[in-house]
Enzyme design. Structure first.
Site, PDB file in Angstrom:
ATOM      1  N   ASP A 186     -12.293  -3.806  -0.890  1.00  0.00           N
ATOM      2  CA  ASP A 186     -12.650  -5.092  -1.138  1.00  0.00           C
ATOM      3  C   ASP A 186     -13.488  -5.793  -0.295  1.00  0.00           C
ATOM      4  OD1 ASP A 186     -10.815  -5.908   0.645  1.00  0.00           O
ATOM      5  OD2 ASP A 186      -9.761  -7.165  -0.664  1.00  0.00           O
TER       6      ASP A 186
ATOM      7  N   CYS B 202      -9.119  -2.756   2.638  1.00  0.00           N
ATOM      8  CA  CYS B 202      -8.926  -4.190   2.239  1.00  0.00           C
ATOM      9  C   CYS B 202      -8.691  -5.087   3.789  1.00  0.00           C
ATOM     10  CB  CYS B 202      -7.757  -4.800   1.073  1.00  0.00           C
ATOM     11  SG  CYS B 202      -6.088  -4.660   1.622  1.00  0.00           S
TER      12      CYS B 202
ATOM     13  N   THR C 204      -5.940  -5.976   5.167  1.00  0.00           N
ATOM     14  CA  THR C 204      -4.948  -5.500   5.900  1.00  0.00           C
ATOM     15  C   THR C 204      -4.400  -3.797   5.538  1.00  0.00           C
ATOM     16  OG1 THR C 204      -3.177  -6.188   4.088  1.00  0.00           O
ATOM     17  CG2 THR C 204      -3.564  -7.746   6.040  1.00  0.00           C
TER      18      THR C 204
ATOM     19  N   HIS D 238       3.943  15.590   6.037  1.00  0.00           N
ATOM     20  CA  HIS D 238       5.132  15.318   5.333  1.00  0.00           C
ATOM     21  C   HIS D 238       5.263  14.705   3.990  1.00  0.00           C
ATOM     22  CE1 HIS D 238       7.533  15.895   9.324  1.00  0.00           C
ATOM     23  NE2 HIS D 238       6.987  16.783   9.119  1.00  0.00           N
TER      24      HIS D 238
ATOM     25  N   HIS E 214       9.369  19.614   2.459  1.00  0.00           N
ATOM     26  CA  HIS E 214       8.563  18.326   2.197  1.00  0.00           C
ATOM     27  C   HIS E 214       8.159  18.249   0.912  1.00  0.00           C
ATOM     28  CE1 HIS E 214       8.962  17.499   6.446  1.00  0.00           C
ATOM     29  NE2 HIS E 214       8.269  18.697   6.988  1.00  0.00           N
TER      30      HIS E 214
END
Length: 145
Positions: free
Chosen positions: A8, A65, A67, A98, A133
């Site tokens: 964004d 974005c 954050t 993992h 995993h």
């Protein structure tokens, strides 16, 4: 590896920086936008990128974005997506080893371009450990059916 990027407006500048890094390294990618710094909504970009990975068009993606949080939450709504927010190299390595993360998310307002390039390098070069995993990743996949 087929790689797709999306951002964004809050992640646009970092995405552009990472595109330059990928070009320098000879890594091919497709950019699903945004192609300008103009305001746009991260769920729209996240959905487009995540669906293209979920349907097999691409193997992995990187989303940006402000954050890295919102775009990752949105991407994780798509069945088969395991988006991981990473702003350090340890997380970038272990989200792959993992968790078999198929999307890396980062925040353009949180991480600098030098560290972001290293996080991307590790995310793209690290494989999945499998074994115990894989059983856990399978349990995650069962949760979003």
């Amino acid at each position: 590896m087929k790689l797709v990027l999306g951002a964004d407006h809050g992640g646009f500048e970092l995405k552009e920086n990472i595109k330059e890094y990928l070009k320098e390294e000879g890594i091919e990618f497709t950019d699903y936008g945004t192609l300008t710094g103009d305001r746009c909504d991260y769920p729209d970009v996240a959905k487009k990128v995540a669906e293209a990975i979920a349907d097999g068009t691409f193997d992995r993606g990187i989303l940006f974005c402000g954050t890295g949080i919102g775009i990752g939450i949105a991407a994780n709504k798509v069945h088969g997506i395991r988006a991981a927010l990473c702003h350090d190299t340890f997380s970038a390595e272990f989200c792959r080893r993992h968790n078999d993360a198929n999307i890396l998310t980062m925040g353009g307002r949180v991480i600098g371009p030098g560290l972001a390039r290293e996080v991307v390098r590790i995310f793209l070069s690290t494989g999945f450990d499998g074994g115990r995993h894989a059983e856990r990743v399978a349990k995650i996949a069962d949760m979003d059916k």
